[in-house]
Design a protein around this motif. Sequence first.
Motif, mmCIF file in Angstrom:
data_model
loop_
_atom_site.group_PDB
_atom_site.id
_atom_site.type_symbol
_atom_site.label_atom_id
_atom_site.label_comp_id
_atom_site.label_asym_id
_atom_site.label_seq_id
_atom_site.Cartn_x
_atom_site.Cartn_y
_atom_site.Cartn_z
ATOM 1 N N CYS A 63 11.152 2.447 3.589
ATOM 2 C CA CYS A 63 10.987 1.220 4.366
ATOM 3 C C CYS A 63 11.373 1.427 5.827
ATOM 4 C CB CYS A 63 11.821 0.101 3.765
ATOM 5 S SG CYS A 63 11.302 -0.404 2.107
ATOM 6 N N TYR A 121 2.665 6.489 5.221
ATOM 7 C CA TYR A 121 2.141 5.240 4.648
ATOM 8 C C TYR A 121 1.778 4.244 5.735
ATOM 9 C CZ TYR A 121 2.212 1.086 1.547
ATOM 10 O OH TYR A 121 1.899 -0.058 0.849
ATOM 11 N N ASN A 122 2.704 3.970 6.622
ATOM 12 C CA ASN A 122 2.462 2.989 7.669
ATOM 13 C C ASN A 122 1.367 3.453 8.630
ATOM 14 O OD1 ASN A 122 3.022 1.812 10.544
ATOM 15 N ND2 ASN A 122 4.068 0.405 9.147
ATOM 16 N N PRO A 334 1.187 -4.820 -3.545
ATOM 17 C CA PRO A 334 1.058 -4.109 -2.267
ATOM 18 C C PRO A 334 -0.269 -4.358 -1.565
ATOM 19 C CG PRO A 334 0.896 -2.584 -4.119
ATOM 20 C CD PRO A 334 1.327 -3.895 -4.674
ATOM 21 N N SER A 338 -0.687 -5.859 2.333
ATOM 22 C CA SER A 338 -1.452 -5.281 3.435
ATOM 23 C C SER A 338 -2.488 -6.266 3.978
ATOM 24 C CB SER A 338 -2.157 -4.003 2.950
ATOM 25 O OG SER A 338 -3.047 -3.526 3.926
ATOM 26 N N SER A 355 5.260 -3.138 8.302
ATOM 27 C CA SER A 355 6.468 -2.410 7.902
ATOM 28 C C SER A 355 7.600 -3.369 7.550
ATOM 29 C CB SER A 355 6.908 -1.449 9.008
ATOM 30 O OG SER A 355 7.355 -2.139 10.148
ATOM 31 N N ASN A 358 7.047 -4.636 4.085
ATOM 32 C CA ASN A 358 7.340 -3.627 3.063
ATOM 33 C C ASN A 358 8.826 -3.559 2.703
ATOM 34 O OD1 ASN A 358 4.729 -2.799 2.635
ATOM 35 N ND2 ASN A 358 4.791 -1.204 4.204
ATOM 36 N N LEU A 361 10.355 -4.132 -0.836
ATOM 37 C CA LEU A 361 10.589 -3.095 -1.847
ATOM 38 C C LEU A 361 12.067 -2.761 -1.983
ATOM 39 C CD1 LEU A 361 7.626 -0.679 -1.055
ATOM 40 C CD2 LEU A 361 7.879 -2.150 -3.068
#
Length: 406
Positions: A63, A121-122, A334, A338, A355, A358, A361
């Motif tokens: 994260c 990921y980001n 998820p 997004s 971000s 996220n 999580l």
Amino acid sequence: MEQTNSRQNGVRFLYAAVGLVVLLFAGFVYGWSIFAAPIGADFPAWSKAQLSLTFTICMAFFCLGGFAAGNLSKKIPVRVNVIFSAALFLVGFFLVSRADSLPMLYVSYGVLCGTASGFAYNSVMSTMTKWFPNSQGTISGVLLMGFGSSSMVLGSLFDAMTPAETGAWRQTFLIMGIIMAAVIFIGAFFFKMPPPSAAPAAKAKQADGSGRDLTPTQMLRTSSFWLFFLWAILISGIGLAVISQAKPFASAIGVAVDAGVITFVVGFISICNGLGRVVFGGLFDKLGWKRTMTIVNAVSLVGVIILIAALFTKAFPLVVVGFIVTGLGYGGAPTMGSAVISDFFGQKNYPVNFSINNMNLLVASFAGTIAGALYDASQSYVSTLVVLAVCSVVAFVVMNCIRRPK
């Protein structure tokens, strides 16, 4: 003009394919439950709780890494972020292969590899959603399918590459680290923000003002964000709790079922998690956020109800169906994150806003620990499944309170 559009479409679909591969490798860290067994066998003095903390640290830095990448995206080219991710993976997995203490394992796998995964990921998600402004859900689902399927695809490869003897996992980690770093490094050169003419024009904004760009501070002041954030925690928590208890739960119901079949059935959660991301992404683009979130919520609740039925009837086929349905529901969280963040709060500040979302999580990752504690306290899965059913109902109530920001 037609040739130009065709070429531009070819470019963005090529970038999407590369993004899928990069996220497949970046999601490798989610296979911790597979890696923990051989590492724990080498260090029997390390408790399961101490080993589990590795993954918790990894999720925390995943994260934080995504948040850092989002903030850096306006200052440096996105490919630099991805190259940095490749370097962290290389160093992280090299140090894992040499780990002989818990602090070293926490730093190498938890801090370095978690941060590396968050950066990749980001960077990939925030870039590719700009290339597909009219298919936010679909492109998010396709890319996240790679990320969600990684633990099964590459986890199985890890198992196949690792002999049974003590310490064999070290060599596998080293090899996988080199491969991952090479793939992500090469993929980095396929990521850049699209020029104005490269991506299709986004659909017109709604009459209610939706689609305007909000800064992170403005987003955090809206009730819409916090309600969605809570919804994501609840839906993700249900999936993570089931995953954490899947193997012992299936073994308790299927007493006479072969251990290999149990492992195979548990893998359905991972497969359907990836599939759910694509399915719900496509539904988002066709049905909109409210209807799609309702379906995700309903699927999650039905999955829990089926598992409750399996528990009371001792019917193993119901376990299989329950894992499939629960996996699909978990995959929706998820993808909705997004797509909804982009749809509600715009693309201009999407890397940072995404971000921040996220971070749910961090909270949801404790669901597995709570599920284990409930079982330890009652020696039954009834309390765990009842709590998950309640969470699903609460998520439904929360979802109906969400309104598009105006």
